[in-house]
Design a protein around this motif. Sequence first.
Motif, PDB file in Angstrom:
ATOM      1  N   LYS A 217      -8.941  -7.155  -5.801  1.00 38.83           N
ATOM      2  CA  LYS A 217      -9.641  -5.746  -5.465  1.00 38.83           C
ATOM      3  C   LYS A 217      -8.604  -5.190  -4.631  1.00 38.83           C
ATOM      4  N   ARG A 218      -8.051  -5.691  -3.681  1.00 40.09           N
ATOM      5  CA  ARG A 218      -6.967  -4.869  -2.680  1.00 40.09           C
ATOM      6  C   ARG A 218      -5.944  -4.272  -3.527  1.00 40.09           C
TER       7      ARG A 218
ATOM      8  N   LEU B  58      -5.997  -3.044  -6.660  1.00 37.16           N
ATOM      9  CA  LEU B  58      -6.934  -2.185  -7.474  1.00 37.16           C
ATOM     10  C   LEU B  58      -7.057  -0.981  -6.705  1.00 37.16           C
ATOM     11  N   ASP B  59      -7.920  -1.276  -5.424  1.00 38.84           N
ATOM     12  CA  ASP B  59      -8.074  -0.289  -4.525  1.00 38.84           C
ATOM     13  C   ASP B  59      -6.874   0.285  -3.779  1.00 38.84           C
ATOM     14  N   ALA B  60      -5.762  -0.187  -3.843  1.00 32.48           N
ATOM     15  CA  ALA B  60      -4.573   0.529  -3.674  1.00 32.48           C
ATOM     16  C   ALA B  60      -4.088   1.476  -4.447  1.00 32.48           C
TER      17      ALA B  60
ATOM     18  N   VAL C  39     -15.785  -4.924 -10.919  1.00 33.09           N
ATOM     19  CA  VAL C  39     -14.550  -4.697 -11.379  1.00 33.09           C
ATOM     20  C   VAL C  39     -14.686  -4.622 -13.007  1.00 33.09           C
TER      21      VAL C  39
ATOM     22  N   ASP D  96       0.906  -1.197   0.018  1.00 35.87           N
ATOM     23  CA  ASP D  96      -0.132   0.080   0.124  1.00 35.87           C
ATOM     24  C   ASP D  96       0.758   1.238  -0.045  1.00 35.87           C
TER      25      ASP D  96
ATOM     26  N   GLU E 221     -18.415  -8.678  -8.726  1.00 32.47           N
ATOM     27  CA  GLU E 221     -17.817  -7.612  -7.864  1.00 32.47           C
ATOM     28  C   GLU E 221     -17.794  -6.132  -8.371  1.00 32.47           C
TER      29      GLU E 221
END
Length: 314
Positions: free
Chosen positions: A179-180, A182-184, A215, A140, A213
């Motif tokens: 997703k973690r 992409l979300d980062a 995406v 992150d 989800e």
Amino acid sequence: MGVRDLGLPERLTPDPGLPDRVTIWEVGPRDGLQNESATVPVEVKLEFLDRLASAGLTTLETTSFVHPKWVPQLADAEDLLATLTRRDGVRYPVLVPNARGLDRAVDAGVTDIAVFASATESFARKNLNSTFDDQFAMFDPVVTRARDEGMAVRGYLSMCFGDPWEGAVAPDQVVAAGKRLLDAGCWQLSLGDTIGVATPGQVDRLVDAFAAEGVDVGALAVHFHDTYGQALSNTLAALRRGITTVDSSAGGLGGCPYAESATGNLATEDLVWMLDGLGIAHGADLDALVDTSVWMAGRLGKPSPSRVVAALSG
């Protein structure tokens, strides 16, 4: 015999269900060479990159800032980047594992990086010496700082279909991990079949799981290894689902130092042969790619595993 002598118009069969154009993300200089037993000299790597750019490839994953202790074949990353002549219109991303790797990338003037995570606990421990959750805590701040530096950050996710220690990997587990990233702040997520066990039905199910989800398929890329000869069929399945970025390696070079069952990547030449037959634009010159892989095979002292290279150079 060159590819132009083999009757491309006769085998050209466009499919309206496929993309008009595909981006080839060439990983040979990094993923391809990191698994070689011998270190390739910097001057050979530089010529390899120049030949690939001359062949029309516009994204060349150049090297990695992984600690030299873990990947000694890429210990020359700084020297390579310091002497690399960058071409206009060509991206030269590098792999960055942690904050120290990012420091090195910033010092080298890199503008595109990639971070790599695992969809499984076992491979996170093997490849990153981290737990599944801790790997994201490590990435992150790297992604945040890289974006603050003006870099584009791609995310790799390994073991998306199967893990040699854990077996089959559930799609929802892969989606949660992806997703973690992409979300980062990763702009793209490359889904890796690290040990080459996927089949087209699994590709469909995983893309469905990401779509469920929320995406966007436009944020996904695919990275197939050819252990069971399924890389091309899996790629075609991904294209049918709207994915337009495909990772491949010139001559089919590659593997994974931390997954012994992983064999070479999808060969760029095999991919191009299929894309040409389907009428999908990509910008690469197949004859030039074949010449490049034959040249590199000579430097490595072993034949290319690419079926197209073997067919067109025999």
